[in-house]
Design a protein around this motif. Sequence first.
Motif, PDB file in Angstrom:
ATOM      1  N   THR A 166       1.240  -1.596   0.020  1.00  0.00           N
ATOM      2  CA  THR A 166       0.147   0.264  -0.313  1.00  0.00           C
ATOM      3  C   THR A 166       0.682   0.820  -0.165  1.00  0.00           C
ATOM      4  OG1 THR A 166      -0.130   0.064   2.625  1.00  0.00           O
ATOM      5  CG2 THR A 166      -2.073  -1.095   0.691  1.00  0.00           C
ATOM      6  N   TRP A 167       0.478   2.565   0.187  1.00  0.00           N
ATOM      7  CA  TRP A 167       1.192   3.501  -0.443  1.00  0.00           C
ATOM      8  C   TRP A 167       0.452   4.845  -0.255  1.00  0.00           C
ATOM      9  CZ3 TRP A 167      -1.256   7.770  -3.225  1.00  0.00           C
ATOM     10  CH2 TRP A 167      -1.927   6.820  -4.290  1.00  0.00           C
ATOM     11  N   SER A 168       0.904   5.557   0.853  1.00  0.00           N
ATOM     12  CA  SER A 168       0.424   7.033   0.734  1.00  0.00           C
ATOM     13  C   SER A 168       0.965   8.038   0.818  1.00  0.00           C
ATOM     14  CB  SER A 168       0.112   7.121   2.191  1.00  0.00           C
ATOM     15  OG  SER A 168       0.776   6.478   3.504  1.00  0.00           O
ATOM     16  N   ARG A 169       0.790   9.485   0.645  1.00  0.00           N
ATOM     17  CA  ARG A 169       1.164  10.642   0.686  1.00  0.00           C
ATOM     18  C   ARG A 169       0.343  11.713   1.845  1.00  0.00           C
ATOM     19  NH1 ARG A 169       0.116  14.558  -2.940  1.00  0.00           N
ATOM     20  NH2 ARG A 169      -1.007  13.749  -4.829  1.00  0.00           N
ATOM     21  N   ASN A 170       1.536  12.725   1.590  1.00  0.00           N
ATOM     22  CA  ASN A 170      -0.187  14.245   2.325  1.00  0.00           C
ATOM     23  C   ASN A 170       0.606  14.991   1.291  1.00  0.00           C
ATOM     24  OD1 ASN A 170       0.594  12.541   4.904  1.00  0.00           O
ATOM     25  ND2 ASN A 170       2.303  13.765   5.150  1.00  0.00           N
ATOM     26  N   THR A 171      -0.968  15.603   1.444  1.00  0.00           N
ATOM     27  CA  THR A 171      -0.721  17.149   0.774  1.00  0.00           C
ATOM     28  C   THR A 171       0.320  17.741   0.598  1.00  0.00           C
ATOM     29  OG1 THR A 171      -2.978  17.304   0.643  1.00  0.00           O
ATOM     30  CG2 THR A 171      -1.587  19.000  -0.250  1.00  0.00           C
ATOM     31  N   VAL A 172       1.340  18.068  -0.515  1.00  0.00           N
ATOM     32  CA  VAL A 172       2.367  18.707  -0.403  1.00  0.00           C
ATOM     33  C   VAL A 172       2.010  20.185  -1.309  1.00  0.00           C
ATOM     34  CG1 VAL A 172       4.774  19.415  -1.521  1.00  0.00           C
ATOM     35  CG2 VAL A 172       3.597  17.103  -0.960  1.00  0.00           C
ATOM     36  N   ALA A 173       2.836  21.611  -0.936  1.00  0.00           N
ATOM     37  CA  ALA A 173       2.678  22.611  -1.146  1.00  0.00           C
ATOM     38  C   ALA A 173       3.461  22.240  -2.581  1.00  0.00           C
ATOM     39  CB  ALA A 173       3.285  23.859  -0.648  1.00  0.00           C
ATOM     40  N   GLY A 174       2.715  23.046  -3.291  1.00  0.00           N
ATOM     41  CA  GLY A 174       3.244  23.396  -4.667  1.00  0.00           C
ATOM     42  C   GLY A 174       3.010  21.888  -5.833  1.00  0.00           C
ATOM     43  N   ILE A 175       2.613  20.680  -5.388  1.00  0.00           N
ATOM     44  CA  ILE A 175       1.765  20.062  -5.619  1.00  0.00           C
ATOM     45  C   ILE A 175       0.101  20.175  -5.915  1.00  0.00           C
ATOM     46  CG2 ILE A 175       1.534  17.346  -6.383  1.00  0.00           C
ATOM     47  CD1 ILE A 175       4.339  18.447  -7.247  1.00  0.00           C
ATOM     48  N   SER A 176      -0.293  20.610  -7.599  1.00  0.00           N
ATOM     49  CA  SER A 176      -1.987  20.394  -7.264  1.00  0.00           C
ATOM     50  C   SER A 176      -2.763  19.758  -6.830  1.00  0.00           C
ATOM     51  CB  SER A 176      -2.039  21.072  -8.829  1.00  0.00           C
ATOM     52  OG  SER A 176      -2.338  20.330  -9.339  1.00  0.00           O
ATOM     53  N   GLU A 177      -2.123  18.390  -6.795  1.00  0.00           N
ATOM     54  CA  GLU A 177      -2.505  17.082  -6.467  1.00  0.00           C
ATOM     55  C   GLU A 177      -3.102  17.212  -4.887  1.00  0.00           C
ATOM     56  OE1 GLU A 177      -2.629  16.823 -10.525  1.00  0.00           O
ATOM     57  OE2 GLU A 177      -0.765  17.028  -8.692  1.00  0.00           O
ATOM     58  N   PRO A 178      -4.068  16.399  -4.139  1.00  0.00           N
ATOM     59  CA  PRO A 178      -4.210  16.937  -3.090  1.00  0.00           C
ATOM     60  C   PRO A 178      -3.555  14.668  -2.737  1.00  0.00           C
ATOM     61  CG  PRO A 178      -6.411  15.883  -3.587  1.00  0.00           C
ATOM     62  CD  PRO A 178      -5.791  16.397  -4.684  1.00  0.00           C
ATOM     63  N   GLY A 179      -3.285  14.972  -1.306  1.00  0.00           N
ATOM     64  CA  GLY A 179      -2.538  13.419  -0.799  1.00  0.00           C
ATOM     65  C   GLY A 179      -3.730  12.494  -0.776  1.00  0.00           C
ATOM     66  N   THR A 180      -3.174  11.429  -0.434  1.00  0.00           N
ATOM     67  CA  THR A 180      -4.566  10.609  -0.574  1.00  0.00           C
ATOM     68  C   THR A 180      -3.511   8.981  -1.071  1.00  0.00           C
ATOM     69  OG1 THR A 180      -5.121   9.217  -2.944  1.00  0.00           O
ATOM     70  CG2 THR A 180      -2.992   9.737  -3.455  1.00  0.00           C
ATOM     71  N   SER A 181      -4.153   8.250  -0.578  1.00  0.00           N
ATOM     72  CA  SER A 181      -3.096   7.194  -0.858  1.00  0.00           C
ATOM     73  C   SER A 181      -3.897   5.795  -1.465  1.00  0.00           C
ATOM     74  CB  SER A 181      -3.194   5.889   0.662  1.00  0.00           C
ATOM     75  OG  SER A 181      -5.210   6.327   0.864  1.00  0.00           O
ATOM     76  N   GLY A 182      -3.498   4.218  -1.275  1.00  0.00           N
ATOM     77  CA  GLY A 182      -4.132   3.757  -2.750  1.00  0.00           C
ATOM     78  C   GLY A 182      -3.569   2.164  -2.071  1.00  0.00           C
ATOM     79  N   THR A 183      -3.470   0.775  -3.130  1.00  0.00           N
ATOM     80  CA  THR A 183      -3.230  -0.416  -2.959  1.00  0.00           C
ATOM     81  C   THR A 183      -2.413  -0.519  -4.385  1.00  0.00           C
ATOM     82  OG1 THR A 183      -4.277  -1.134  -1.431  1.00  0.00           O
ATOM     83  CG2 THR A 183      -3.537  -3.078  -2.537  1.00  0.00           C
ATOM     84  N   GLY A 184      -1.227  -1.101  -4.149  1.00  0.00           N
ATOM     85  CA  GLY A 184      -0.465  -1.061  -5.307  1.00  0.00           C
ATOM     86  C   GLY A 184      -0.396   0.183  -6.414  1.00  0.00           C
ATOM     87  N   ASP A 185       0.476  -0.335  -8.095  1.00  0.00           N
ATOM     88  CA  ASP A 185       0.845   0.646  -8.354  1.00  0.00           C
ATOM     89  C   ASP A 185      -0.215   2.035  -8.071  1.00  0.00           C
ATOM     90  OD1 ASP A 185       1.785   2.966 -10.290  1.00  0.00           O
ATOM     91  OD2 ASP A 185       0.661   1.404 -12.003  1.00  0.00           O
ATOM     92  N   PRO A 186       0.917   3.366  -8.231  1.00  0.00           N
ATOM     93  CA  PRO A 186      -0.265   4.633  -7.573  1.00  0.00           C
ATOM     94  C   PRO A 186      -0.966   5.471  -8.751  1.00  0.00           C
ATOM     95  CG  PRO A 186       2.237   4.485  -6.032  1.00  0.00           C
ATOM     96  CD  PRO A 186       2.105   3.552  -7.109  1.00  0.00           C
ATOM     97  N   ASN A 187      -0.055   5.113  -9.579  1.00  0.00           N
ATOM     98  CA  ASN A 187      -0.211   5.530 -10.617  1.00  0.00           C
ATOM     99  C   ASN A 187      -1.160   6.950 -11.439  1.00  0.00           C
ATOM    100  OD1 ASN A 187      -1.181   5.735 -13.655  1.00  0.00           O
ATOM    101  ND2 ASN A 187      -2.810   4.328 -13.463  1.00  0.00           N
ATOM    102  N   GLU A 188      -0.753   8.009  -9.967  1.00  0.00           N
ATOM    103  CA  GLU A 188      -1.199   9.146 -10.695  1.00  0.00           C
ATOM    104  C   GLU A 188      -0.096  10.278 -10.826  1.00  0.00           C
ATOM    105  OE1 GLU A 188      -1.557  10.665  -7.053  1.00  0.00           O
ATOM    106  OE2 GLU A 188       0.206  10.541  -5.778  1.00  0.00           O
ATOM    107  N   VAL A 189      -0.894  11.073 -11.159  1.00  0.00           N
ATOM    108  CA  VAL A 189      -0.046  12.599 -11.754  1.00  0.00           C
ATOM    109  C   VAL A 189      -0.124  13.712 -11.145  1.00  0.00           C
ATOM    110  CG1 VAL A 189      -0.769  14.136 -13.869  1.00  0.00           C
ATOM    111  CG2 VAL A 189      -1.631  11.877 -14.169  1.00  0.00           C
ATOM    112  N   LEU A 190       1.129  13.959 -10.843  1.00  0.00           N
ATOM    113  CA  LEU A 190       1.881  14.950  -9.802  1.00  0.00           C
ATOM    114  C   LEU A 190       1.733  16.369 -11.029  1.00  0.00           C
ATOM    115  CD1 LEU A 190       3.985  12.684  -7.646  1.00  0.00           C
ATOM    116  CD2 LEU A 190       1.887  13.554  -7.363  1.00  0.00           C
ATOM    117  N   THR A 191       1.652  16.812 -10.451  1.00  0.00           N
ATOM    118  CA  THR A 191       1.579  18.612 -11.526  1.00  0.00           C
ATOM    119  C   THR A 191       1.999  19.315 -10.251  1.00  0.00           C
ATOM    120  OG1 THR A 191      -0.226  18.073 -12.313  1.00  0.00           O
ATOM    121  CG2 THR A 191       0.504  21.063 -12.159  1.00  0.00           C
TER     122      THR A 191
END
Length: 222
Positions: A166-191
């Motif tokens: 599993t994975w998780s990350r916090n909201t980071v200043a300067g990154i438009s996508e909010p913090g999130t979490s999941g299972t397996g490949d994150p496969n998420e866009v970071l802007t």
Amino acid sequence: SFTALNTTDLPIIATITVIPHYTANGITCDGLPQTFTITVNPTPHLTSSLTPITICNNTLFTYIPTSGTPGTTFNWTRTSQSYITPSSGTGSGPINETLFNSYTQSARTATYSFSITANGCTNSSAGSFIVTVNPTPSLIGTNYYNLCSSNSFHYNPILIGATHFTWSRNTVAGISEPGTSGTGDPNEVLTNISNVTIPVIYIITAWVGTCPSPTTDTITVN
């Protein structure tokens, strides 16, 4: 003579009366009856569960044996098993052992057996149970990445002794996508909406059963 059988967990007092008989010339005479008591102690049994259990690696395992017979003493042994340390064990009373599984690929088992005694009566095979010791799960993969803004972050590590991650990350200043979490490949866009590179830290946790092993991955978003 006779064999006294006590099928309960408590001592039983039996009262026995003996009447002597004497027969001669076809005449039987009874003597004075004699009465005495005997205490029939039970064979002690375990009342605590012997259901197999699973524990995480290198953690303290505790088992408290119980019996329905007051004053029961408990002795236990653990047979040697490859990859499990300590290699074997013995003790009395409750079990308190930290078991380590050095085999990284899969679980290993340890078998505990009890001999218990009460009122001078011993049950040398009172019961046994199995403890399954999971390995410490781990991941093989890159821990640092560089990513262009608006691209997807993928992570597909090799699992060692793990069933999933599993994975998780916090909201980071300067990154438009909010913090999130999941299972397996994150496969998420970071802007990255700033003018500087921004590190984004992921907590990646390998799991086997209910046993976690967390690590961190840092993604530098340009």
